[in-house]
Design an enzyme around this catalytic site. Structure first.
Site, short mmCIF file in Angstrom:
data_model
loop_
_atom_site.label_atom_id
_atom_site.label_comp_id
_atom_site.label_asym_id
_atom_site.label_seq_id
_atom_site.Cartn_x
_atom_site.Cartn_y
_atom_site.Cartn_z
N ASP A 1 3.00 2.63 -1.68
CA ASP A 1 2.34 2.44 -2.91
C ASP A 1 2.91 1.23 -3.49
O ASP A 1 4.04 0.86 -3.33
CB ASP A 1 2.41 3.55 -3.95
CG ASP A 1 3.69 3.73 -4.58
OD1 ASP A 1 3.72 3.43 -5.73
OD2 ASP A 1 4.79 4.07 -3.91
N CYS B 1 -15.98 -10.59 -2.60
CA CYS B 1 -16.20 -11.55 -1.58
C CYS B 1 -17.61 -11.79 -1.00
O CYS B 1 -17.93 -12.85 -0.96
CB CYS B 1 -15.19 -11.35 -0.52
SG CYS B 1 -13.37 -11.85 -0.95
N ASP C 1 4.60 10.52 -8.99
CA ASP C 1 6.07 10.49 -9.08
C ASP C 1 6.74 11.57 -9.81
O ASP C 1 5.99 12.19 -10.73
CB ASP C 1 6.41 8.95 -9.32
CG ASP C 1 6.15 8.37 -10.71
OD1 ASP C 1 5.77 9.43 -11.34
OD2 ASP C 1 6.21 7.48 -10.78
N CYS D 1 -15.41 -7.44 0.98
CA CYS D 1 -15.27 -6.49 0.04
C CYS D 1 -16.28 -6.91 -1.16
O CYS D 1 -16.88 -8.04 -0.87
CB CYS D 1 -13.82 -6.71 -0.77
SG CYS D 1 -13.72 -7.96 -1.85
N ASP E 1 14.86 12.44 -8.85
CA ASP E 1 15.95 11.85 -8.30
C ASP E 1 16.65 10.87 -9.27
O ASP E 1 16.06 10.48 -10.39
CB ASP E 1 15.60 11.34 -7.13
CG ASP E 1 14.86 9.89 -7.27
OD1 ASP E 1 14.01 10.13 -8.28
OD2 ASP E 1 14.76 9.00 -6.43
N HIS F 1 -10.69 -7.01 -5.06
CA HIS F 1 -10.40 -7.69 -3.75
C HIS F 1 -8.96 -7.22 -3.19
O HIS F 1 -8.95 -6.96 -1.98
CB HIS F 1 -10.45 -8.96 -3.96
CG HIS F 1 -9.80 -9.81 -2.67
ND1 HIS F 1 -10.63 -10.20 -1.51
CD2 HIS F 1 -8.62 -10.38 -2.60
CE1 HIS F 1 -9.66 -10.61 -0.78
NE2 HIS F 1 -8.64 -10.91 -1.41
N CYS G 1 -12.80 -11.64 4.27
CA CYS G 1 -13.09 -10.36 3.67
C CYS G 1 -14.57 -9.98 3.43
O CYS G 1 -15.23 -10.63 3.03
CB CYS G 1 -12.21 -10.44 2.32
SG CYS G 1 -12.22 -8.76 1.50
N GLY H 1 8.93 10.86 -12.48
CA GLY H 1 9.41 10.06 -13.51
C GLY H 1 10.67 9.60 -13.70
O GLY H 1 11.08 8.89 -14.37
N GLY H 2 11.52 9.87 -12.46
CA GLY H 2 12.90 9.48 -12.36
C GLY H 2 13.02 7.98 -12.63
O GLY H 2 14.04 7.30 -13.33
#
Length: 380
Positions: free
Chosen positions: A269, A312, A95, A309, A149, A338, A307, A97-98
């Site tokens: 994100d 799990c 990003d 993963c 921005d 997870h 799940c 930093g704004g």
């Protein structure tokens, strides 16, 4: 010159705005829609890069503001850039930093040249401009960089937001001119405008005219309702190019991911999955589960029986609860793993639904199991 970051549209769902595509970067091609784990300090909290790769992560985030303060962009550049510094050979997005300047810093003074503010850690006076933000991101070396921005509060007056949007457009143009590495780093523009349709469209028009390789929708997930977020997306994404990636910043709940994809978003994100994991809250196919609760003390089932993963497959709710209660870091590593796996694979499943024109059915199924409010989306 070919842009460093490109997008290939593969399929649109027949009934919604959902898109299946590919994000093409210098460090790989990644399937969209995608969820991108956040590694604020050049690390996703408690998760190794090898584990991120194992769970299917493609692009991860790093935070320009925090890395600028510590350890400094020059040290990261000396190390060979973020990819080598953090041992991640896939995509990285930073990003500008704004958001941190406007949400964390004290005594901000916004002027046309940039923002002066007091660093909340050291107390020293700092200055960040569009040119400085781009210089830092160029040194950090990610595949995708974000424009600097202004991030105004969502519930501000029309006149305030109008002035902010116009400044963000001017700053975007200055950042574009300052960008030193367009052949191997893609710089995205950020559409602002709060909840005002005219201003969102003005911001999109300004940025599209600058021909960025990708666009993000900013200023959301800051206190507005789900309905309001969806409304803003509906009045913004139609004004963004079909042949470029679209990124919704800071959104990470399952319902908002699905609703965002249905409105044409490709990338998401959020710090949410790892943040709530540290408190023992897990995202599951049947809604949130707080594994620290007493009811799981003798529960030897996995966090989510549906799940696959690592957590799990190998550990029970009772064991993970025990770890969290005795402050063993392995417990928060398992819940973090997870939650990230869950969102990454939710996006993979949603992509399959797009390819098969069954996005509405997919949403209905997920919302039914979660108990989400189904009325938050418009009728497609």
């Amino acid at each position: 010159m070919e842009p460093a970051v490109k997008y290939r549209l593969i399929k649109k769902d027949k009934h919604t705005g959902a898109r299946a595509g590919e994000l093409i970067t210098p460090h790989g091609t990644f399937k969209t829609p995608m969820f991108m784990p956040v590694g604020t300090q050049a690390t996703v909290k408690s998760i190794a890069p090898e584990e991120l790769d194992e769970m299917g992560a493609g692009v991860i985030l790093a935070n320009t503001y925090h890395l600028w303060l510590q350890p400094g962009e020059k040290l990261v550049e000396e190390a060979g850039g973020l990819h080598k510094f953090m041992n991640w050979d896939k995509g990285i997005l930073t990003d500008s930093g704004g958001f941190q300047v406007f949400s964390l810093a004290e005594h901000r003074n916004i002027k046309e040249d940039g923002v002066r503010f007091r660093d909340p850690v050291s107390g020293s006076t700092m200055f960040l401009s569009p040119e400085k933000a781009i210089q830092i991101e160029n040194a950090l070396g990610p595949d995708i960089m974000m424009s600097f921005d202004e991030c105004p509060p969502y519930f501000e007056t029309y006149d305030y937001i109008k002035a902010s949007v116009e400044r963000t457009s001017r700053w975007a143009e200055r950042g574009l001119k300052a960008h030193q590495n367009p052949d191997w780093q893609g710089l995205f523009g950020i559409v602002q405008g709060a909840g005002f349709k005219k201003l969102r469209q003005q911001s999109a028009h300004d940025l599209v005219s600058m021909d960025f390789p990708g666009y993000s929708v900013g200023g959301l997930s800051v206190g507005e309702s789900k309905e309001e977020m969806n409304r803003v997306l509906e009045m913004t994404t139609p004004f963004l190019p079909e042949d470029k990636p679209r990124y919704l910043m800071g959104v990470g709940t399952a319902d908002s991911l699905i609703d965002g994809v249905m409105r044409g978003i490709d990338m998401f994100d959020c710090v949410l999955p790892t943040r709530i994991a540290r408190n023992g809250t897990c995202m599951t196919s049947h809604g949130r589960l707080v594994v620290k609760n007493a009811e799981y003390a003798h529960d030897f089932n996995p966090i989510d029986p549906e799940c696959n993963c690592y957590a799990c497959r190998n550990y029970s709710r009772a064991y993970i609860r025990h770890l969290l209660h005795v402050n063993e870091t392995f417990g928060l590593r398992l819940t973090s793993y997870h939650n990230l796996y869950f969102l990454i694979h939710l996006m993979q499943d949603l992509r399959e639904a797009i390819l098969e024109d069954r996005v509405l059915d997919f949403r209905e199924m997920v919302f039914e199991k979660y108990g989400f409010n189904k009325e938050n989306a418009r009728n497609f």
